[in-house]
Design a protein around this motif. Structure first.
Motif, mmCIF file in Angstrom:
data_model
loop_
_atom_site.group_PDB
_atom_site.id
_atom_site.type_symbol
_atom_site.label_atom_id
_atom_site.label_comp_id
_atom_site.label_asym_id
_atom_site.label_seq_id
_atom_site.Cartn_x
_atom_site.Cartn_y
_atom_site.Cartn_z
ATOM 1 N N ILE A 72 -57.360 -69.146 -25.022
ATOM 2 C CA ILE A 72 -57.259 -68.684 -26.416
ATOM 3 C C ILE A 72 -58.090 -67.451 -26.735
ATOM 4 C CG2 ILE A 72 -56.706 -70.985 -27.277
ATOM 5 C CD1 ILE A 72 -59.657 -71.037 -28.330
ATOM 6 N N ALA A 73 -58.984 -67.045 -25.827
ATOM 7 C CA ALA A 73 -59.823 -65.874 -26.098
ATOM 8 C C ALA A 73 -60.087 -65.141 -24.789
ATOM 9 C CB ALA A 73 -61.139 -66.287 -26.746
ATOM 10 N N ASP A 74 -60.360 -63.849 -24.890
ATOM 11 C CA ASP A 74 -60.588 -63.022 -23.717
ATOM 12 C C ASP A 74 -61.801 -62.141 -23.988
ATOM 13 O OD1 ASP A 74 -60.535 -61.286 -21.569
ATOM 14 O OD2 ASP A 74 -58.366 -61.028 -21.622
ATOM 15 N N HIS A 75 -62.900 -62.418 -23.288
ATOM 16 C CA HIS A 75 -64.157 -61.693 -23.486
ATOM 17 C C HIS A 75 -64.472 -60.758 -22.318
ATOM 18 C CE1 HIS A 75 -64.972 -64.395 -26.794
ATOM 19 N NE2 HIS A 75 -64.684 -65.403 -26.001
ATOM 20 N N LEU A 83 -72.413 -61.122 -28.161
ATOM 21 C CA LEU A 83 -72.989 -62.464 -28.167
ATOM 22 C C LEU A 83 -72.274 -63.339 -27.148
ATOM 23 C CD1 LEU A 83 -73.325 -63.007 -32.013
ATOM 24 C CD2 LEU A 83 -75.141 -62.412 -30.397
ATOM 25 N N GLY A 84 -72.978 -64.315 -26.623
ATOM 26 C CA GLY A 84 -72.379 -65.252 -25.687
ATOM 27 C C GLY A 84 -72.574 -64.801 -24.251
ATOM 28 N N TYR A 85 -71.625 -65.152 -23.396
ATOM 29 C CA TYR A 85 -71.699 -64.803 -21.977
ATOM 30 C C TYR A 85 -71.912 -63.304 -21.836
ATOM 31 C CZ TYR A 85 -69.939 -63.176 -17.494
ATOM 32 O OH TYR A 85 -69.801 -62.520 -16.312
ATOM 33 N N LEU A 86 -72.878 -62.912 -21.034
ATOM 34 C CA LEU A 86 -73.109 -61.500 -20.802
ATOM 35 C C LEU A 86 -72.690 -61.133 -19.384
ATOM 36 C CD1 LEU A 86 -74.145 -58.749 -21.596
ATOM 37 C CD2 LEU A 86 -76.439 -59.500 -21.003
ATOM 38 N N ARG A 87 -73.396 -61.653 -18.411
ATOM 39 C CA ARG A 87 -73.110 -61.311 -17.029
ATOM 40 C C ARG A 87 -73.834 -62.267 -16.104
ATOM 41 N NH1 ARG A 87 -77.991 -60.971 -15.645
ATOM 42 N NH2 ARG A 87 -79.405 -59.475 -16.533
ATOM 43 N N VAL A 88 -73.435 -62.250 -14.864
ATOM 44 C CA VAL A 88 -74.132 -62.933 -13.788
ATOM 45 C C VAL A 88 -74.699 -61.829 -12.913
ATOM 46 C CG1 VAL A 88 -73.876 -64.473 -11.811
ATOM 47 C CG2 VAL A 88 -72.497 -64.852 -13.847
ATOM 48 N N MET A 89 -75.959 -61.946 -12.494
ATOM 49 C CA MET A 89 -76.553 -60.920 -11.637
ATOM 50 C C MET A 89 -76.816 -61.495 -10.254
ATOM 51 S SD MET A 89 -79.720 -58.280 -12.155
ATOM 52 C CE MET A 89 -78.748 -57.166 -13.143
ATOM 53 N N PHE A 90 -76.471 -60.699 -9.246
ATOM 54 C CA PHE A 90 -76.673 -61.091 -7.858
ATOM 55 C C PHE A 90 -77.649 -60.139 -7.193
ATOM 56 C CE2 PHE A 90 -72.484 -62.639 -8.990
ATOM 57 C CZ PHE A 90 -72.512 -63.933 -8.492
ATOM 58 N N ASN A 91 -78.507 -60.691 -6.339
ATOM 59 C CA ASN A 91 -79.406 -59.894 -5.527
ATOM 60 C C ASN A 91 -78.652 -59.507 -4.257
ATOM 61 O OD1 ASN A 91 -81.779 -58.657 -4.801
ATOM 62 N ND2 ASN A 91 -82.706 -60.513 -3.975
ATOM 63 N N VAL A 92 -78.657 -58.218 -3.909
ATOM 64 C CA VAL A 92 -77.953 -57.736 -2.721
ATOM 65 C C VAL A 92 -78.935 -56.995 -1.826
ATOM 66 C CG1 VAL A 92 -75.734 -57.613 -3.902
ATOM 67 C CG2 VAL A 92 -77.201 -55.588 -3.843
#
Length: 140
Positions: A72-75, A83-92
């Motif tokens: 129902i929604a696309d962020h 607001l809400g989910y921002l990002r996931v960060m990975f160490n490389v």
């Protein structure tokens, strides 16, 4: 933390992308039934889910494709100050090499690659379907 969940349209593309990033596919399964409906509050839920594990085995990424109910929604293209989910960060290990490998999956740097003092080299990218992902390389 047990996992972070991301909803996608194309599960196979997302699995390939996160595998290239270094995660390992832990399992893939259809999820539905009264227990799934109860935990999410979505009646009639049917999803296809893949659980991916970081190489150190300490963190997981749950990637889900909804078959029902309709999304129902696309962020995915929301800017970083949403607001809400921002990002996931990975160490490389090597940011330049990681960016080159992920480019074949359409990954694009959002702003620019920057160094934070002599500690990290950082950037945000848009991954599969425009999902915002952070990448950090330890410089120390």
């Amino acid at each position: 933390m047990h996992n972070v969940g991301i909803v996608v349209e194309d599960l196979d593309v997302a699995i390939d992308f996160f595998t290239e990033l270094g995660l390992e596919l832990e399992g893939r399964a259809p999820i539905e039934g009264p227990w799934a409906d109860g935990v999410t509050g979505l009646r009639g839920q049917r999803v296809e889910m893949a659980m991916m594990r970081t190489p150190d085995g300490h963190n997981r990424l749950e990637i889900t494709r909804f078959l029902a109910p309709t999304v129902i929604a696309d962020h995915r293209r929301a800017p970083v100050n949403s607001l809400g989910y921002l990002r996931v960060m990975f160490n490389v290990g090597d940011l330049a090499d990681t960016l080159a490998r992920l480019a074949k999956y359409g990954a694009e740097v959002v702003g620019e690659v920057v160094d934070y003092e002599d500690i990290y080299r950082l950037c945000y990218i848009r991954g599969p379907e425009g999902i915002l992902i952070g990448l950090a390389q330890d410089l120390g």
